[in-house]
Motif scaffolding. Structure first.
Motif, short mmCIF file in Angstrom:
data_model
loop_
_atom_site.label_atom_id
_atom_site.label_comp_id
_atom_site.label_asym_id
_atom_site.label_seq_id
_atom_site.Cartn_x
_atom_site.Cartn_y
_atom_site.Cartn_z
N TRP A 79 0.83 -1.21 0.00
CA TRP A 79 0.00 0.00 0.00
C TRP A 79 0.86 1.26 0.00
O TRP A 79 0.48 2.28 -0.57
N GLY A 80 2.03 1.18 0.64
CA GLY A 80 2.89 2.37 0.74
C GLY A 80 3.46 2.83 -0.58
O GLY A 80 3.74 4.03 -0.76
N VAL A 81 3.65 1.91 -1.51
CA VAL A 81 4.21 2.30 -2.80
C VAL A 81 3.12 2.59 -3.84
O VAL A 81 3.43 2.80 -5.01
N THR A 82 1.87 2.63 -3.39
CA THR A 82 0.78 2.97 -4.30
C THR A 82 0.85 4.46 -4.65
O THR A 82 0.63 5.33 -3.81
N GLY A 83 1.20 4.75 -5.87
CA GLY A 83 1.31 6.14 -6.30
C GLY A 83 2.64 6.79 -5.96
O GLY A 83 2.82 7.98 -6.22
N LEU A 84 3.58 6.00 -5.39
CA LEU A 84 4.90 6.54 -5.03
C LEU A 84 5.98 5.62 -5.58
O LEU A 84 5.77 4.42 -5.76
N SER A 85 7.17 6.17 -5.80
CA SER A 85 8.30 5.32 -6.15
C SER A 85 8.75 4.57 -4.90
O SER A 85 8.59 5.06 -3.77
N PHE A 86 9.31 3.39 -5.07
CA PHE A 86 9.72 2.60 -3.91
C PHE A 86 10.82 3.29 -3.11
O PHE A 86 10.88 3.19 -1.89
N SER A 87 11.69 4.04 -3.79
CA SER A 87 12.76 4.73 -3.08
C SER A 87 12.22 5.85 -2.21
O SER A 87 12.71 6.09 -1.10
N LEU A 88 11.20 6.56 -2.70
CA LEU A 88 10.60 7.63 -1.92
C LEU A 88 9.85 7.07 -0.72
O LEU A 88 9.95 7.60 0.39
N ALA A 89 9.08 6.00 -0.93
CA ALA A 89 8.34 5.40 0.17
C ALA A 89 9.28 4.90 1.25
O ALA A 89 9.04 5.08 2.45
N LEU A 90 10.39 4.29 0.86
CA LEU A 90 11.36 3.78 1.82
C LEU A 90 12.03 4.93 2.57
O LEU A 90 12.22 4.86 3.79
N MET A 91 12.37 6.00 1.85
CA MET A 91 12.99 7.15 2.50
C MET A 91 12.05 7.78 3.51
O MET A 91 12.44 8.08 4.65
N LEU A 92 10.78 7.98 3.13
CA LEU A 92 9.82 8.57 4.05
C LEU A 92 9.64 7.72 5.30
O LEU A 92 9.51 8.22 6.42
N ARG A 93 9.61 6.40 5.09
CA ARG A 93 9.46 5.50 6.24
C ARG A 93 10.57 5.72 7.26
O ARG A 93 10.30 5.88 8.46
N PHE A 94 11.81 5.75 6.81
CA PHE A 94 12.92 5.82 7.76
C PHE A 94 13.14 7.23 8.30
O PHE A 94 13.57 7.38 9.45
N VAL A 95 12.86 8.24 7.50
CA VAL A 95 12.98 9.61 8.03
C VAL A 95 11.95 9.85 9.13
O VAL A 95 12.28 10.37 10.21
N LEU A 96 10.70 9.45 8.88
CA LEU A 96 9.66 9.61 9.91
C LEU A 96 9.97 8.75 11.13
O LEU A 96 9.76 9.19 12.28
#
Length: 288
Positions: free
Chosen positions: A25-42
């Motif tokens: 669900w997290g990569v829906t509409g997002l690139s996998f690199s962006l979703a992964l980055m947002l996960r770890f930054v948050l």
């Protein structure tokens, strides 16, 4: 397992069983690199907030920095390998390859800790791997183009397994929360760097489902789950923690059936039973 360990063990199984669906669900509409980055930054910001709320400073002595580096670099690279390979490989094969973590962990433990694998552990691994093969065997058709992805998955699994053993050796007396916070800071830096290098752009608006999934991955999937993971590594034999990777594919399968209305075939039911039997064999040995 001792009594305090059992609830943490079961909770980590429950959380890791949900991460595959959350990542999807997290990569829906997002690139996998962006979703992964947002996960770890948050996740890093949340972990720092908890440290501040508890009025605990983050240690930066040599021993802690070594633990942060081991955990952070291994987690970042392992997740990057997994997210990249998931674009090309069937989810069943990913589960099977990560199900090999106990074997890799046992090898590293014997190499670096002088810890031989017990017969009951070998039996538990063999029975559980048989269950995994039964569940996901129909997905094991590798095309020639899938070889790089398979190697990336094996690398990710090996990195995570090796880091678990190294943390048992070098971080056995350190706070799991401190190790997790320091590791997440490194993860945030490395995944941000990868996102920038990848050239993926930030969308004007993040889909609601993706945003909720990333928030879940950051809070429950990273701060809570990795905190439990590092604590269990400190309290248990590394291979005991690695056996979780044998259990979560089966529980993820049931979760997918419940939430996505996927049909469970008899071979999947039998495979789940074998994995649970392997866990039971392991749990019957009382020593860690």
């Amino acid at each position: 397992m001792t009594r305090p360990v059992v609830p943490a063990y079961l909770l980590l199984i429950a959380v890791w069983s949900t991460t595959a669906l959350a990542i999807k669900w997290g990569v829906t509409g997002l690139s996998f690199s962006l979703a992964l980055m947002l996960r770890f930054v948050l996740a890093a910001l949340l972990a720092l907030g908890i440290q501040h709320w508890r009025r605990q400073s983050l240690p930066f002595d040599r021993a802690h920095l070594r633990a942060y580096t081991i955990a952070g670099v291994a987690t970042s690279l392992s997740m990057l390998c997994s997210f990249w390979a998931a674009q090309y490989m069937a989810s069943g094969l990913i589960a099977v390859l990560y199900g090999l973590a106990p074997l890799a962990t046992g090898f590293y433990a014997s190499l670096w800790l002088g810890s031989s694998m017990r017969r009951s552990e070998l039996l538990a691994i063999a029975v559980s791997l048989l269950g995994l093969a039964l569940i996901f065997g129909q997905n094991l058709n590798l095309a020639p183009s899938g070889l790089p992805s398979m190697l990336a998955l094996i690398l990710g699994m090996a990195l995570q397994s090796g880091a678990a053993v190294l943390l048992k050796r070098y971080a056995s007396t350190q706070s799991a929360m401190a190790v997790n916070t320091g590791a997440l800071l490194i993860c945030a830096f490395l995944t941000t760097l990868f996102w920038l290098i990848s050239g993926a752009t930030m969308p004007a608006q993040i889909p609601t489902k993706a945003l909720l999934a990333i928030l879940y991955l950051a809070s429950i999937g990273s701060v809570l789950a990795f905190g439990l993971y590092y604590w269990l590594i400190r309290e248990c034999r590394p291979i005991s923690v690695a056996l979780i990777s044998l259990i979560t594919p089966a529980t993820s399968l049931w979760l997918g059936s419940w939430l996505n209305h996927e049909v469970l075939h008899p071979r999947e039911l039998y495979g789940t039973a074998l994995i649970m039997l392997g866990l039971l064999i392991h749990c019957l040995q009382r020593k860690n």
